[in-house]
Design an enzyme around this catalytic site. Structure first.
Site, short mmCIF file in Angstrom:
data_model
loop_
_atom_site.label_atom_id
_atom_site.label_comp_id
_atom_site.label_asym_id
_atom_site.label_seq_id
_atom_site.Cartn_x
_atom_site.Cartn_y
_atom_site.Cartn_z
CE LYS A 23 -3.93 2.04 2.56
NZ LYS A 23 -4.76 1.95 3.78
CB SER A 56 -7.97 4.12 2.85
OG SER A 56 -7.08 3.44 3.73
CB SER A 59 -8.09 1.16 5.63
OG SER A 59 -8.80 2.36 5.62
N1 GLN Z 1 -13.00 4.36 6.44
C1 GLN Z 1 -12.26 4.80 7.59
C2 GLN Z 1 -11.93 6.25 7.46
O1 GLN Z 1 -12.28 6.81 6.49
C3 GLN Z 1 -11.05 3.94 7.79
C4 GLN Z 1 -9.80 4.48 7.25
C5 GLN Z 1 -8.62 3.64 7.54
O2 GLN Z 1 -8.70 2.59 8.18
N2 GLN Z 1 -7.48 4.13 7.12
O3 GLN Z 1 -11.33 6.84 8.32
#
Ligand code: GLN
Length: 512
Positions: free
Chosen positions: A80, A155, A179
């Site tokens: 990532k 994400s 994410s």
């Molecule tokens: N969807 C969550 C957010 O927008 C999780 C993001 C993440 O785990 N980086 O913060």
């Protein structure tokens, strides 16, 4: 071996060990697959073909000399773009870091290289890991390999899609509020958020430092465990890194056994607001676990109802502080207003041009929540809720070994569908966020396809801090039961990318 891209990492490791194939052949097959389909999927922001092949060549030479570093030596992996790398740009999905090269490797990346794994490239993500759909990437969205008109989660949609589309056997992700687990849920893959501090965050571009955790994305529970075994462990560069002697997670996955395991179903995440197809697959999995030796009980975690609200104060507060370093001086982009400007004007023009809408929204929210007059009311209250969530988990784990819930309320939605409604997207994190607030580990594995749209559904297990091995045990056991029922992996039912017209048939076919 045929179709080198369609084997698990564990199978590839065995094939390398037996001499049935080479790292160069495996790496080339993945690069070819990426060249063939990634224009459609857009899982990768950067692919490192020459460097990957050179690393694969070196791996093959080590093996020939009897100097293999690890069982996974020579197996490719995707990374990532939140993790910094010396030989590829690191952008965290943001324009403000376009083309930026790190002077050092993130610790998890260093560990991959030291084990002989072959980094294939950097995967797409929501900008600074803010989002649940990968649509907030400054470089355009990733598409779900099950249906290219739908989101791959976020994400870390790039890592999940790369794995689901057979563009990498496994990948690294980061999980601040889901994410890793939510993209796994919507792509029919496996995702693990380790115990907070179990994997080093050194070189992970920070979103919210008290919530962030690096972990594996894969197609099987065993592959996630194998990757977790490589990246885990203490790092003196990360002050929150645990000094534990972790057990072998691969052993836990290999010797999965449900006898006597007590599983608590989280009452607050057991129906209300969840799609029917998601609940149907969840309940079937629970029945299967019960029929095979597990004991299922319902547990009450009342504070979880406030977890999303608390998270969306704590995360922006920490993010607004972490992102202050993107000031036009130290990293990446610099925009000078026409006719020049003061330091503040240059900084402001740079941040205006370099950050996307979701990032700005959260910086403003976080700065507000931390401001003198509101600190106690917002940030202070959110921290109290966080403590309550932690207490709820402690109480629950006094009576059960693991907790279970659906990983997210819905299957993958259509690209664009939630872009104008940030609150709707935030609410979708209801099942994943509590683990980050409490620092506990979680896993999502495929539970089947939802009848209404033919899209994958995940089931999540949570364990007490430091008990990540329990997740590999329970998830490993359920995975073998489910794949026996399906006659193979869930992903093998996705004909979309490999058959002309495959998308419509995959929806009609269903998992069952
Ligand atoms: N969807 C969550 C957010 O927008 C999780 C993001 C993440 O785990 N980086 O913060």
């Amino acid at each position: 071996m045929s179709e080198l891209t369609h084997h698990t990492a564990a199978e590839l490791a065995d094939a390398l060990a037996s001499g049935a194939t080479t790292s160069v052949a495996i790496t080339q097959a993945h690069l070819d697959r990426i060249a063939e389909i990634d224009a459609d999927v857009h899982a990768y922001l950067h692919v490192n073909a020459e460097v990957s092949l050179a690393a694969a060549q070196a791996s093959d030479e080590r093996r020939a000399a009897g100097k293999t570093l690890n069982a996974l030596d020579g197996v490719p992996v995707a990374i990532k773009d939140v993790l910094v790398t010396t030989d590829m740009p690191s952008t965290a999905g943001s324009k403000i870091l376009e083309g930026w090269m790190s002077p050092y490797d993130a610790t998890p990346v260093r560990k991959l290289r030291e084990a002989g794994l072959i980094p294939l490239g950097k995967t797409n993500m929501d900008e600074f890991a803010m989002g649940s759909s990968t649509e907030h990437s400054a470089y355009g969205p990733t598409r779900n390999p099950w249906d290219l008109t739908r989101i791959p989660g976020g994400s870390g949609g790039g890592s999940a899609a790369a794995v689901a589309a057979f563009e990498a056997p496994f990948a690294l992700g980061s999980d601040t509020g889901g994410s890793i687990r939510q993209p796994a849920h919507v792509t029919g893959t496996v995702g693990v958020k380790p115990t907070y501090g179990g994997v080093s965050r050194y070189g992970a571009i920070a979103l919210a430092s008290s919530l962030d955790q690096i972990g594996p994305c894969s197609r099987t529970v065993l592959d996630a465990a194998l990757l977790h075994d490589v990246i885990k462990g203490h790092d003196r560069h990360d002050s929150t890194s645990l000094t534990d002697n972790w057990p072998s997670f691969a052993d836990a996955a290999r010797h999965a056994n449900l006898t006597g395991v007590r599983i608590g179903v989280i009452k607050q995440l057991n129906g209300d607001g969840f799609q029917a197809g998601v609940m149907a697959r969840f309940r079937e999995s629970l029945d299967m676990l019960a029929a095979n030796g597990a004991e299922i009980v319902e547990v009450d975690l009342p504070a979880i109802e406030h977890a999303v609200a608390a998270y969306y104060l704590i995360l922006p507060a920490e993010a607004s502080s972490n992102l202050a370093k993107f000031d036009s001086v130290r990293f990446g982009m610099r925009v000078t207003p026409t006719g020049g400007g003061t330091v503040e004007q240059v900084m402001s023009a740079t941040r205006d041009a370099g950050f996307g809408a979701e990032v700005k929204r959260r910086i403003i929210l976080g700065t507000y929540a931390l401001s003198a007059g509101y600190y106690d009311a917002y940030y202070g209250s959110a921290q109290k809720v966080r403590t309550l969530v932690q207490q709820d988990f402690a109480n629950a784990f006094a009576g059960v070994d693991v907790l279970a819930s659906p990983t997210a309320p819905t299957t993958a939605w259509k690209l664009g569908e939630q872009l104008d409604d940030p609150l709707a997207m935030w609410r979708g994190d209801v099942a994943t966020i509590p683990a980050n607030l409490a620092g506990i580990p979680g896993i999502s594995i495929p539970a089947g396809l939802a009848e209404e749209d033919g899209m994958p559904v995940g089931i999540q297990f949570l364990a007490p801090a430091r008990e990540d091995a329990r997740l590999y045990n329970v998830a490993g056991a359920l995975e073998s039961l489910l794949t026996t029922t399906w006659g193979g992996s869930l992903l093998s039912q996705n004909r979309g990318l490999d058959t002309p017209g495959g998308y419509s048939t995959s929806v009609k076919g269903g998992a069952r």
